[in-house]
Enzyme design. Structure first.
Site, PDB file in Angstrom:
ATOM      1  N   HIS A 105       0.838  -1.206   0.000  1.00 52.38           N
ATOM      2  CA  HIS A 105       0.000   0.000   0.000  1.00 52.38           C
ATOM      3  C   HIS A 105       0.872   1.255   0.000  1.00 52.38           C
ATOM      4  O   HIS A 105       0.631   2.196  -0.770  1.00 52.38           O
ATOM      5  CB  HIS A 105      -0.907  -0.016   1.230  1.00 52.38           C
ATOM      6  CG  HIS A 105      -1.649   1.256   1.465  1.00 52.38           C
ATOM      7  ND1 HIS A 105      -2.919   1.485   0.964  1.00 52.38           N
ATOM      8  CD2 HIS A 105      -1.307   2.385   2.134  1.00 52.38           C
ATOM      9  CE1 HIS A 105      -3.320   2.692   1.326  1.00 52.38           C
ATOM     10  NE2 HIS A 105      -2.358   3.253   2.038  1.00 52.38           N
ATOM     11  N   GLU A 106       1.899   1.293   0.847  1.00 48.03           N
ATOM     12  CA  GLU A 106       2.740   2.486   0.962  1.00 48.03           C
ATOM     13  C   GLU A 106       3.601   2.687  -0.278  1.00 48.03           C
ATOM     14  O   GLU A 106       3.811   3.818  -0.727  1.00 48.03           O
ATOM     15  CB  GLU A 106       3.608   2.397   2.220  1.00 48.03           C
ATOM     16  CG  GLU A 106       2.826   2.321   3.527  1.00 48.03           C
ATOM     17  CD  GLU A 106       1.879   3.498   3.708  1.00 48.03           C
ATOM     18  OE1 GLU A 106       2.167   4.594   3.186  1.00 48.03           O
ATOM     19  OE2 GLU A 106       0.845   3.319   4.385  1.00 48.03           O
ATOM     20  N   HIS A 112       1.582   4.331  -3.043  1.00 53.17           N
ATOM     21  CA  HIS A 112       1.504   5.797  -2.953  1.00 53.17           C
ATOM     22  C   HIS A 112       2.664   6.433  -3.707  1.00 53.17           C
ATOM     23  O   HIS A 112       2.506   7.455  -4.392  1.00 53.17           O
ATOM     24  CB  HIS A 112       1.553   6.246  -1.484  1.00 53.17           C
ATOM     25  CG  HIS A 112       0.244   6.157  -0.774  1.00 53.17           C
ATOM     26  ND1 HIS A 112      -0.916   6.758  -1.248  1.00 53.17           N
ATOM     27  CD2 HIS A 112      -0.096   5.564   0.398  1.00 53.17           C
ATOM     28  CE1 HIS A 112      -1.902   6.535  -0.396  1.00 53.17           C
ATOM     29  NE2 HIS A 112      -1.445   5.804   0.604  1.00 53.17           N
ATOM     30  N   GLU A 155      -6.234   6.721  -1.393  1.00 48.02           N
ATOM     31  CA  GLU A 155      -6.097   5.593  -0.472  1.00 48.02           C
ATOM     32  C   GLU A 155      -6.658   4.316  -1.084  1.00 48.02           C
ATOM     33  O   GLU A 155      -6.061   3.238  -0.965  1.00 48.02           O
ATOM     34  CB  GLU A 155      -6.801   5.904   0.849  1.00 48.02           C
ATOM     35  CG  GLU A 155      -6.138   6.990   1.677  1.00 48.02           C
ATOM     36  CD  GLU A 155      -4.729   6.630   2.111  1.00 48.02           C
ATOM     37  OE1 GLU A 155      -4.471   5.438   2.384  1.00 48.02           O
ATOM     38  OE2 GLU A 155      -3.881   7.534   2.161  1.00 48.02           O
TER      39      GLU A 155
END
Length: 317
Positions: free
Chosen positions: A173-174, A177, A228
């Site tokens: 997920h990070e 980004h 997100e």
């Protein structure tokens, strides 16, 4: 001194001169003043038309497609500038966590390195800059990747991850980004909203507080929630390509919900993050695609045996 009668008593003077009524009138009549300028001044109309046309051209020419998700967005900040702006943030984070960063040989740091070693080749990031890993001894469950491949993981989130599959969900997920350049997109969006808020406040004759609040709720927070969800989606596919179990991402967010993650404390429309329920629902919706990606990849044969073995062990418990 003789007392003044009610009929001759003077009205209190308002700040900066004039009466309260006059100030109130001038404050709320700003829109009428702009309207009269539009009707009476060709130069004002021409200036406004040229400025608006220039803004539209600038906006349209800076639309781009996010790699991996296909979402269209406005972004005028280059990756180089994004990385340079992050350097100041890096110095601040390092100063705040001085003395808390675990050594490279610590088990927690080595585990993060192992997971990243599998995720990065499947991340879509081809930046040659070396990845830097810092595991911070802190109870707050947090992890983030700064532009320039700077990874920070708090030890407080490792207990919620429980295993390397859970950690892969967080790091995927990070990293997503970073892949989608969300920092640059945020800067681009906020710059437009600030200018729009200022223009509205000027036209309406009010402070910037109300236009800023409305624009934040209408555009900024929904834009952040979209990022997100995008990072959730891209991260889920990333961990699946890296031979991690994507179903663990759902279990991770269920644990985050119990722990009280960023989307569980405030109503969704007031938050920069989706609610945990929304997040879990989307994860479940994307699972078939992620499982297919995992099975079709190079890890499909090995993970098939691993899953069968796990199910057999569970059945005998």
């Amino acid at each position: 001194m003789p007392r003044s009668s009610p009929h001759t008593r003077t009205q209190p003077r308002a700040a900066y001169g004039g009466s309260p009524r006059q100030n109130q009138y001038s404050r709320f009549n700003r829109l009428g003043y702009v309207s009269s300028l539009w009707k009476s001044s060709p130069a004002f109309r021409a200036t406004l038309a040229v400025t608006s046309a220039g803004g539209i051209v600038f906006y349209v020419t800076h639309l781009e497609t996010v790699p991996g998700s296909g979402r269209r967005r406005f972004n005028w900040v280059s990756p180089e500038w994004e990385k340079k702006l992050a350097e100041d943030g890096l110095r601040q984070v390092l100063a705040e966590n001085k003395g808390k960063i675990l050594p490279e040989w610590a088990p927690e740091t080595r585990m993060v390195a192992r997971v990243l070693e599998r995720l990065i080749p499947n991340s879509g990031i081809h930046d040659r800059e070396q990845w830097e890993i810092r595991v911070v001894k802190a109870e707050e469950p947090n992890a983030f990747v700064m532009p320039g491949n700077k990874v920070f993981v708090n030890t407080g989130i490792l207990g919620i991850c429980q295993n390397e599959d859970g950690l892969a969900a967080v790091l995927g997920h990070e990293i997503a980004h970073n892949l989608a350049h969300h920092v640059a997109e945020n800067l681009s969006r906020v710059s437009i909203l600030v200018l729009t808020g200022y223009a509205l406040a000027l036209a309406l004759g009010t402070s910037q507080d109300l236009p800023t609040l409305v624009l934040d709720l209408a555009f900024n927070k929904p834009g952040s929630r979209a990022q997100e969800r995008e990072a959730d989606y891209l991260g889920l596919l990333m961990m699946a390509k890296s031979c991690y179990d994507p179903q663990e991402a759902v279990r991770l967010w269920e644990r985050m919900q119990k722990h009280g993650g960023p989307g569980s404390r405030v109503p969704q429309f007031l938050s920069t993050h989706p609610s945990d329920r929304d997040r879990i629902g989307k994860m479940v919706e994307w699972l078939p695609e992620a499982i297919k990606v995992r099975e079709e990849g190079e890890c499909g044969f090995a993970t098939g045996y691993a899953d069968a073995f796990r199910e057999a062990v569970t059945a005998f418990r």
